[in-house]
Design a protein around this motif. Structure first.
Motif, PDB file in Angstrom:
ATOM      1  N   LEU A 166     -25.942  11.637 -17.429  1.00 28.91           N
ATOM      2  CA  LEU A 166     -26.145  11.511 -18.629  1.00 28.91           C
ATOM      3  C   LEU A 166     -24.862  12.306 -19.350  1.00 28.91           C
ATOM      4  CD1 LEU A 166     -29.797  12.551 -19.106  1.00 28.91           C
ATOM      5  CD2 LEU A 166     -28.701  10.483 -19.412  1.00 28.91           C
ATOM      6  N   VAL A 167     -24.424  13.231 -18.787  1.00 28.01           N
ATOM      7  CA  VAL A 167     -23.155  14.066 -19.178  1.00 28.01           C
ATOM      8  C   VAL A 167     -22.041  12.941 -19.146  1.00 28.01           C
ATOM      9  CG1 VAL A 167     -21.380  15.796 -18.563  1.00 28.01           C
ATOM     10  CG2 VAL A 167     -23.938  16.502 -18.516  1.00 28.01           C
ATOM     11  N   GLY A 168     -21.484  12.287 -18.060  1.00 22.52           N
ATOM     12  CA  GLY A 168     -20.715  11.393 -18.167  1.00 22.52           C
ATOM     13  C   GLY A 168     -20.888  10.352 -19.249  1.00 22.52           C
ATOM     14  N   VAL A 169     -22.043   9.699 -19.457  1.00 22.28           N
ATOM     15  CA  VAL A 169     -22.270   8.592 -20.530  1.00 22.28           C
ATOM     16  C   VAL A 169     -22.037   9.263 -21.886  1.00 22.28           C
ATOM     17  CG1 VAL A 169     -23.918   7.130 -21.598  1.00 22.28           C
ATOM     18  CG2 VAL A 169     -23.988   7.330 -19.073  1.00 22.28           C
ATOM     19  N   VAL A 170     -22.854  10.461 -21.970  1.00 24.46           N
ATOM     20  CA  VAL A 170     -22.407  10.964 -23.490  1.00 24.46           C
ATOM     21  C   VAL A 170     -20.959  11.207 -23.738  1.00 24.46           C
ATOM     22  CG1 VAL A 170     -22.715  12.811 -24.896  1.00 24.46           C
ATOM     23  CG2 VAL A 170     -24.537  11.976 -23.549  1.00 24.46           C
ATOM     24  N   PHE A 171     -20.102  11.827 -22.939  1.00 24.20           N
ATOM     25  CA  PHE A 171     -18.542  11.785 -23.072  1.00 24.20           C
ATOM     26  C   PHE A 171     -17.961  10.629 -23.085  1.00 24.20           C
ATOM     27  CE2 PHE A 171     -18.723  16.487 -21.159  1.00 24.20           C
ATOM     28  CZ  PHE A 171     -19.287  16.933 -22.357  1.00 24.20           C
ATOM     29  N   SER A 172     -18.331   9.557 -22.509  1.00 19.46           N
ATOM     30  CA  SER A 172     -17.690   8.373 -22.412  1.00 19.46           C
ATOM     31  C   SER A 172     -17.927   7.632 -23.683  1.00 19.46           C
ATOM     32  CB  SER A 172     -18.022   7.700 -21.112  1.00 19.46           C
ATOM     33  OG  SER A 172     -17.591   8.172 -19.926  1.00 19.46           O
ATOM     34  N   LEU A 173     -19.062   7.788 -24.189  1.00 22.10           N
ATOM     35  CA  LEU A 173     -19.418   7.152 -25.515  1.00 22.10           C
ATOM     36  C   LEU A 173     -18.821   7.807 -26.906  1.00 22.10           C
ATOM     37  CD1 LEU A 173     -22.792   5.745 -24.871  1.00 22.10           C
ATOM     38  CD2 LEU A 173     -20.970   4.621 -24.403  1.00 22.10           C
ATOM     39  N   ALA A 265      -2.869  21.402 -34.557  1.00 23.81           N
ATOM     40  CA  ALA A 265      -2.730  20.517 -35.469  1.00 23.81           C
ATOM     41  C   ALA A 265      -1.940  19.196 -35.287  1.00 23.81           C
ATOM     42  CB  ALA A 265      -2.879  21.109 -36.835  1.00 23.81           C
ATOM     43  N   HIS A 266      -0.713  19.249 -34.646  1.00 27.63           N
ATOM     44  CA  HIS A 266       0.141  18.196 -34.632  1.00 27.63           C
ATOM     45  C   HIS A 266      -0.280  17.261 -33.109  1.00 27.63           C
ATOM     46  CE1 HIS A 266       2.633  19.758 -37.885  1.00 27.63           C
ATOM     47  NE2 HIS A 266       2.579  20.955 -37.369  1.00 27.63           N
ATOM     48  N   ILE A 267      -0.849  17.753 -32.468  1.00 25.02           N
ATOM     49  CA  ILE A 267      -1.230  17.189 -31.125  1.00 25.02           C
ATOM     50  C   ILE A 267      -2.745  16.352 -31.528  1.00 25.02           C
ATOM     51  CG2 ILE A 267      -1.653  17.381 -28.811  1.00 25.02           C
ATOM     52  CD1 ILE A 267       1.046  18.515 -29.656  1.00 25.02           C
ATOM     53  N   PRO A 268      -2.461  15.067 -30.958  1.00 23.53           N
ATOM     54  CA  PRO A 268      -3.867  14.110 -31.127  1.00 23.53           C
ATOM     55  C   PRO A 268      -4.931  14.628 -30.407  1.00 23.53           C
ATOM     56  CG  PRO A 268      -1.648  12.848 -30.672  1.00 23.53           C
ATOM     57  CD  PRO A 268      -1.248  13.879 -30.409  1.00 23.53           C
ATOM     58  N   ARG A 269      -6.134  14.470 -30.679  1.00 20.29           N
ATOM     59  CA  ARG A 269      -7.417  14.797 -29.885  1.00 20.29           C
ATOM     60  C   ARG A 269      -7.767  13.769 -28.769  1.00 20.29           C
ATOM     61  NH1 ARG A 269     -11.667  16.792 -34.439  1.00 20.29           N
ATOM     62  NH2 ARG A 269     -11.385  14.922 -35.009  1.00 20.29           N
ATOM     63  N   HIS A 275     -13.540   4.889 -26.728  1.00 24.96           N
ATOM     64  CA  HIS A 275     -12.711   4.875 -28.077  1.00 24.96           C
ATOM     65  C   HIS A 275     -11.286   5.104 -27.694  1.00 24.96           C
ATOM     66  CE1 HIS A 275     -15.911   4.362 -31.134  1.00 24.96           C
ATOM     67  NE2 HIS A 275     -16.728   5.172 -30.091  1.00 24.96           N
ATOM     68  N   ALA A 276     -10.930   5.025 -26.480  1.00 24.22           N
ATOM     69  CA  ALA A 276      -9.532   5.393 -25.811  1.00 24.22           C
ATOM     70  C   ALA A 276      -8.483   4.817 -26.520  1.00 24.22           C
ATOM     71  CB  ALA A 276      -9.650   5.264 -24.340  1.00 24.22           C
ATOM     72  N   LEU A 411      -4.154   9.863 -22.358  1.00 24.47           N
ATOM     73  CA  LEU A 411      -5.060  10.880 -21.848  1.00 24.47           C
ATOM     74  C   LEU A 411      -6.176  10.700 -21.836  1.00 24.47           C
ATOM     75  CD1 LEU A 411      -4.075  13.970 -21.111  1.00 24.47           C
ATOM     76  CD2 LEU A 411      -4.573  14.347 -23.544  1.00 24.47           C
ATOM     77  N   SER A 412      -7.094  10.055 -22.666  1.00 24.89           N
ATOM     78  CA  SER A 412      -8.281   9.856 -22.557  1.00 24.89           C
ATOM     79  C   SER A 412      -8.795   8.905 -21.305  1.00 24.89           C
ATOM     80  CB  SER A 412      -8.863   8.832 -23.761  1.00 24.89           C
ATOM     81  OG  SER A 412      -8.634   9.601 -25.041  1.00 24.89           O
ATOM     82  N   HIS A 413      -8.070   8.122 -20.972  1.00 26.80           N
ATOM     83  CA  HIS A 413      -8.503   7.452 -19.501  1.00 26.80           C
ATOM     84  C   HIS A 413      -8.390   8.386 -18.433  1.00 26.80           C
ATOM     85  CE1 HIS A 413      -6.724   3.596 -21.386  1.00 26.80           C
ATOM     86  NE2 HIS A 413      -8.215   3.613 -21.627  1.00 26.80           N
ATOM     87  N   LEU A 414      -7.428   9.242 -18.272  1.00 25.39           N
ATOM     88  CA  LEU A 414      -7.083  10.226 -17.316  1.00 25.39           C
ATOM     89  C   LEU A 414      -8.193  11.496 -17.300  1.00 25.39           C
ATOM     90  CD1 LEU A 414      -3.500  11.251 -17.562  1.00 25.39           C
ATOM     91  CD2 LEU A 414      -4.637   9.820 -15.735  1.00 25.39           C
TER      92      LEU A 414
END
Length: 505
Positions: A166-173, A265-269, A275-276, A411-414
């Motif tokens: 569930l932790v993985g699914v929530v963070f992935s979505l 603030a100058h770095i993307p989240r 949504h990667a 970075l989101s994929h990593l």
């Protein structure tokens, strides 16, 4: 290293070796260490100093766990509430560490791992390897699942495995990871703080509260039994676990960046896996602001007030409140079960938890014992959410910036790769191995966790005093406290090893 020769607003006619010079494009940059120079950008305006939520919620979620609910109540049951002055020192030291971690992150938008790499890349790789060795074991969730089994009868292995997925699914979505996690953890921490305070008031009395508070000021109390091979390593480890332990303070710099604090603030989240594709390109380095501009320095002081409020009230205050509640419960447990001290001294480590559950039940019926077990399950969930996100965030950041070819990925994929990697590993351990890892390995992991804390104090001193412009470097007293932390963590750890032949457990 020449980062102390000029502040970030130096004049145009600077020698090529100056840490702050104009790049060939004509843009001003700040040279710090051996990595790419940081372009000068405006510092965003600071938010109001007084606020309800902040990145500190991650440190509270990570910190209010093994130490506050397990290790310190056990010490109180054996040595009395007077031992709590050591907790006061430990949590105060960590509050100062938090402020110094924030100094680098807010001034540059970089993590402390990048700061370590600017000093020497092997320093950063040490923390990369240590994180894998220490934080891939599903111990926190296992403890929480075991408490849940007492309540529901659902086998703890099953609920732990489901929880991991569930932790993985929530963070992935999630569209963006940080706001979701901040909101969830804020709710859970609120329940924990209010709940433990109410039940402690029901189970304890004013005398318990008075002795708990007085114990924080009983400086110098250290019974002879605490110097034994059995207890000295535990005392040292408990001080290290007064708040977040190991690398959790280092991961805090990444949460500050995703919060948009200072130059973050100058770095993307980081976004969730689903949504990667929406993620902006991550810069290869951070940024610096013009420290010769009085207006910029005024904004910087605003940011320091903002993070100081976080450190003193939200981190120090909430952590202290929770551990006061558990200490009151421990004293109530000692009255309800006078033999609990003997059980703990004979090696029954879980006796403290059982005794506190009995104290809950005595306060308001058997259902109160269920409430206590629910708090333990909540602590396990808090820690797991925070640890898995922080571990994945830290490893992804180091991989993206310092592993050749990694920037071909987002970075989101990593982040998702490390997250699901630690989840799958945790499930395999739960199903086919001991939930906390082999005992011999855990002894080494406890050693590495405390060693990492001493190591990051050394890194903080180097990074903030050698790489930042002079106007925003730490004060002497802050350096003295961080230096004390380095000497304490490393000195007491190796004293334990050499004197008793054992490591922190």
């Amino acid at each position: 290293m020449e980062a102390d020769k000029s502040s970030a607003g130096s004049a145009e006619q600077e020698p090529e070796s100056s840490p702050q010079r104009r790049a060939r494009t004509g843009a001003r940059v700040w040279r710090a260490g051996r990595l790419e120079a940081m372009p000068i950008r405006p510092l965003p305006d600071a938010p109001p100093s007084i606020h309800l939520l902040g990145p500190t919620v991650f440190l509270v979620a990570l910190g209010v766990g093994m130490g506050e609910s397990y290790m310190w109540p056990r010490l109180v049951l054996v040595f009395g509430p007077e031992i709590r002055w050591l907790f006061l020192i430990g949590v105060t030291l960590q509050a100062v560490v938090m402020l110094e971690m924030a100094r680098w992150a807010m001034a540059t938008g970089e993590s402390i791992f990048s700061g370590a790499a600017r000093i020497a890349k092997p320093l950063m790789w040490f923390f990369f390897v240590t994180a894998i060795a220490v934080y891939i074991w599903p111990g926190h969730l296992s403890a929480g699942a075991a408490a849940l089994e007492e309540i529901t009868g659902v086998p703890w292995v099953l609920s732990a495995c489901v929880g991991l997925v569930l932790v993985g699914v929530v963070f992935s979505l999630a569209k963006v990871i940080y706001p979701l996690l901040e909101n969830v953890l804020s709710l859970l921490i609120g329940l924990l703080v209010v709940g433990t305070s109410v039940v402690a008031a029901m189970a304890g009395n004013l005398a318990d509260l008075g002795s708990t508070l007085a114990g924080m000021l009983h400086f110098g109390y250290f019974p002879a039994e605490a110097m034994s091979p059995t207890w000295f390593p535990i005392v040292v480890g408990s001080i290290a676990f007064a708040g977040p332990s190991g690398m959790q303070q280092m991961w805090y710099t990444l949460h500050l960046r995703d919060k948009g604090a200072g130059m973050g603030a100058h770095i993307p989240r980081i976004r969730g896996l689903r949504h990667a594709a929406e993620e902006e390109t991550m810069p290869s380095r951070g940024f610096m602001f013009d420290t010769d501009d009085p207006a910029e320095l005024d904004k910087w002081r605003g940011w320091r007030r903002w993070v100081t409020f976080d450190a003193l009230l939200l981190f120090w205050g909430v952590t202290m409140l929770v551990t006061i509640s558990f200490t009151v419960l421990a004293q109530s447990a000692a009255r309800q079960n006078p033999g609990v001290r003997g059980l703990i001294e004979s090696g029954e480590r879980e006796a403290a938890i059982s005794a506190m559950a009995d104290a809950f039940s005595a306060a308001g019926g058997s259902w109160m014992g269920t409430v206590f077990l629910g708090f333990i399950a909540l602590i396990g969930l808090n820690a797991t959410l925070g640890l898995f996100d922080s571990f994945s965030r830290g490893q992804a950041d180091m991989t993206y910036h310092f592993v050749p070819g990694a920037r071909r990925l987002r970075l989101s994929h990593l982040y998702a790769g490390f997250l699901w990697g630690v989840i799958i590993f945790g499930i395999l351990v739960l199903l086919f191995g001991p939930a906390d890892g082999p005992g011999a390995i855990l002894d080494v992991l406890a050693f590495l966790s405390t060693f990492a804390m001493g190591a990051y104090c050394v890194v903080l001193l180097l990074v903030n005093n050698r790489l930042l412009p002079k106007p925003i470097r730490p004060k002497w007293w802050s350096n003295a406290i961080i230096g004390f932390g380095a000497v304490f963590y490393l000195g007491m750890l190796f004293y334990s090893l050499l004197r008793f032949g054992v490591v922190v457990s």
